[in-house]
Scaffold this motif. Structure first.
Motif, PDB file in Angstrom:
ATOM      1  N   GLY A 268       0.650  -1.663   0.079  1.00 10.89           N
ATOM      2  CA  GLY A 268       0.268   0.069  -0.040  1.00 10.89           C
ATOM      3  C   GLY A 268       0.606   1.001  -0.287  1.00 10.89           C
ATOM      4  N   LEU A 269       0.251   2.205  -0.259  1.00 13.43           N
ATOM      5  CA  LEU A 269       0.187   2.974  -0.772  1.00 13.43           C
ATOM      6  C   LEU A 269       0.503   3.883   0.750  1.00 13.43           C
ATOM      7  CD1 LEU A 269       2.845   6.053  -1.731  1.00 13.43           C
ATOM      8  CD2 LEU A 269       0.934   6.296  -2.892  1.00 13.43           C
ATOM      9  N   LEU A 270       0.858   5.160   1.402  1.00 15.31           N
ATOM     10  CA  LEU A 270       0.738   5.205   3.153  1.00 15.31           C
ATOM     11  C   LEU A 270       1.439   7.015   3.314  1.00 15.31           C
ATOM     12  CD1 LEU A 270       0.902   2.324   3.272  1.00 15.31           C
ATOM     13  CD2 LEU A 270       1.687   2.989   5.739  1.00 15.31           C
ATOM     14  N   LEU A 271       0.313   7.911   3.689  1.00 17.45           N
ATOM     15  CA  LEU A 271       0.696   8.973   4.216  1.00 17.45           C
ATOM     16  C   LEU A 271       0.483   9.399   5.572  1.00 17.45           C
ATOM     17  CD1 LEU A 271       0.836  12.185   2.957  1.00 17.45           C
ATOM     18  CD2 LEU A 271      -1.428  12.183   2.472  1.00 17.45           C
ATOM     19  N   ARG A 272       0.975   9.414   5.818  1.00 17.25           N
ATOM     20  CA  ARG A 272       0.926   9.865   7.603  1.00 17.25           C
ATOM     21  C   ARG A 272      -0.767  11.039   7.863  1.00 17.25           C
ATOM     22  NH1 ARG A 272       4.787  12.627  11.254  1.00 17.25           N
ATOM     23  NH2 ARG A 272       3.938  14.308  11.836  1.00 17.25           N
ATOM     24  N   ARG A 273      -0.910  10.276   8.833  1.00 15.36           N
ATOM     25  CA  ARG A 273      -2.175  11.501   9.450  1.00 15.36           C
ATOM     26  C   ARG A 273      -2.046  12.372  10.486  1.00 15.36           C
ATOM     27  NH1 ARG A 273      -7.835   8.092   9.770  1.00 15.36           N
ATOM     28  NH2 ARG A 273      -7.687   7.169   7.552  1.00 15.36           N
ATOM     29  N   THR A 274      -1.102  12.723  10.857  1.00 18.78           N
ATOM     30  CA  THR A 274      -1.009  13.771  11.774  1.00 18.78           C
ATOM     31  C   THR A 274      -0.296  14.621  11.328  1.00 18.78           C
ATOM     32  OG1 THR A 274       1.109  12.462  12.588  1.00 18.78           O
ATOM     33  CG2 THR A 274      -0.990  11.928  13.531  1.00 18.78           C
ATOM     34  N   GLU A 275      -0.526  15.828  12.513  1.00 14.73           N
ATOM     35  CA  GLU A 275       0.251  16.968  11.632  1.00 14.73           C
ATOM     36  C   GLU A 275       1.974  17.346  12.313  1.00 14.73           C
ATOM     37  OE1 GLU A 275      -0.805  18.667   9.117  1.00 14.73           O
ATOM     38  OE2 GLU A 275      -2.694  18.143   8.678  1.00 14.73           O
ATOM     39  N   PRO A 276       3.117  17.877  11.343  1.00 20.29           N
ATOM     40  CA  PRO A 276       2.513  18.802  10.396  1.00 20.29           C
ATOM     41  C   PRO A 276       2.662  17.249   8.814  1.00 20.29           C
ATOM     42  CG  PRO A 276       4.944  18.760  11.215  1.00 20.29           C
ATOM     43  CD  PRO A 276       3.733  17.955  11.939  1.00 20.29           C
TER      44      PRO A 276
END
Length: 296
Positions: A268-276
């Motif tokens: 899978g391709l992941l992007l973190r949800r938390t900022e920043p």
């Protein structure tokens, strides 16, 4: 203290060599050493253990290095955010991915490069654990890894499919008549395998063990390139992902499917949800999602 000093510190961590760090930053070695000593004076800390050559970071240096990475990531994010406000997509997209899978990252990197010519890419080969850690520490923008241990509460995920395996070989050194190979047929072949501990290798080992087979492993490497070199030299064959684009590397390279051979966990391709998280990462993640939707 300024951003350049932090960049110099991180360059030293990347190269572990004063001269190479200076060259990476396009400055002279005396200038690099002076700027790092200025940083140490300002912080009233010794950050680097020095001898005749670079010997490592002190305990304080390791802790400051962590903050330096965070600050630089925030700085890069600020620049990308400003560009986004101007309607531009610029900067460097940092992508970490597992070394072997049935997903070729060029499927989305090439269209992104064509669409946004000012965009640059940093692609790192990492384990799944290193990918998620890099995303969590904001050292990566996007990650491609196995999803079996991913907590989706912390990451946005685009599933990219499962990884099927085949036997990569060079026709100048090996010949096979059948269109598909069994695991038993691989038992007597000289094999080059990814280093132990990697997710992909664990699946390969499990497939052999479950059938009571002991493969003839003549080479192990954490480098896909070195495995391919060994295959082209005729030293071995290698168990590689299908649909990885390897056959395009040489007219002599072929890959045969292995029956019942796949990594159970999907990629899978992941992007973190938390900022920043940067506007650059969000924009590219959305672009890839749209691309894959169009292909589907």
């Amino acid at each position: 203290m300024d951003i350049k000093q932090l960049k110099f510190l991180i360059a030293l961590d990347q190269t572990r060599h004063f001269g190479q760090a200076a060259a990476l930053c396009h400055i002279t070695q005396p200038t690099l050493s002076m700027r790092l000593r200025n940083l140490e004076d300002e912080l009233n800390l010794v950050l680097v253990t020095r001898g005749q050559r670079f010997e490592g970071f002190t305990e304080a240096g390791e802790r400051i290095l962590g903050w330096a990475r965070t600050l630089l990531a925030a700085y890069d994010g600020l620049q990308a955010e400003a560009a986004s406000c101007r309607g531009q997509i610029v900067g460097s997209l940092r992508v970490g991915m597992v070394p072997l899978s049935s997903f070729n990252p060029m499927q989305f990197l090439q269209p992104l490069a064509q669409r946004y010519p000012e965009l640059q890419f940093q692609l790192s080969s990492l384990s799944s654990e290193q990918v998620t850690d890099g995303l969590s520490r904001n050292q990566l923008d996007l990650g491609i890894c196995y999803l079996d241990q991913i907590n989706t509460a912390y990451f946005d995920v685009i599933e990219l499919g499962s990884t099927s395996m085949g036997l990569l070989y060079d026709t100048r050194h090996f010949e096979f008549e059948q269109p598909e190979l069994s695991w038993e047929a691989l038992g007597e072949l000289p094999l080059g395998l990814l280093s132990q501990g990697m997710h992909y290798r664990q699946s390969v080992d499990l497939s052999f063990r479950s059938r009571g087979l002991n493969p003839l492993t003549v080479l192990e490497s954490d480098s896909t390139y070195q495995l391919i070199q060994a295959v082209c030299a005729g030293m071995c064959c290698a168990i590689m992902p299908l649909q990885y684009g390897l056959e395009e590397l040489s007219e002599h390279i072929r890959i045969l499917p292995i029956s019942s051979a796949s990594v159970h966990a999907p990629i899978g391709l992941l992007l973190r949800r938390t900022e920043p998280r940067s506007a650059l990462a969000e924009k590219c993640f959305a672009e890839v999602k749209a691309m894959l939707g169009e292909q589907g």
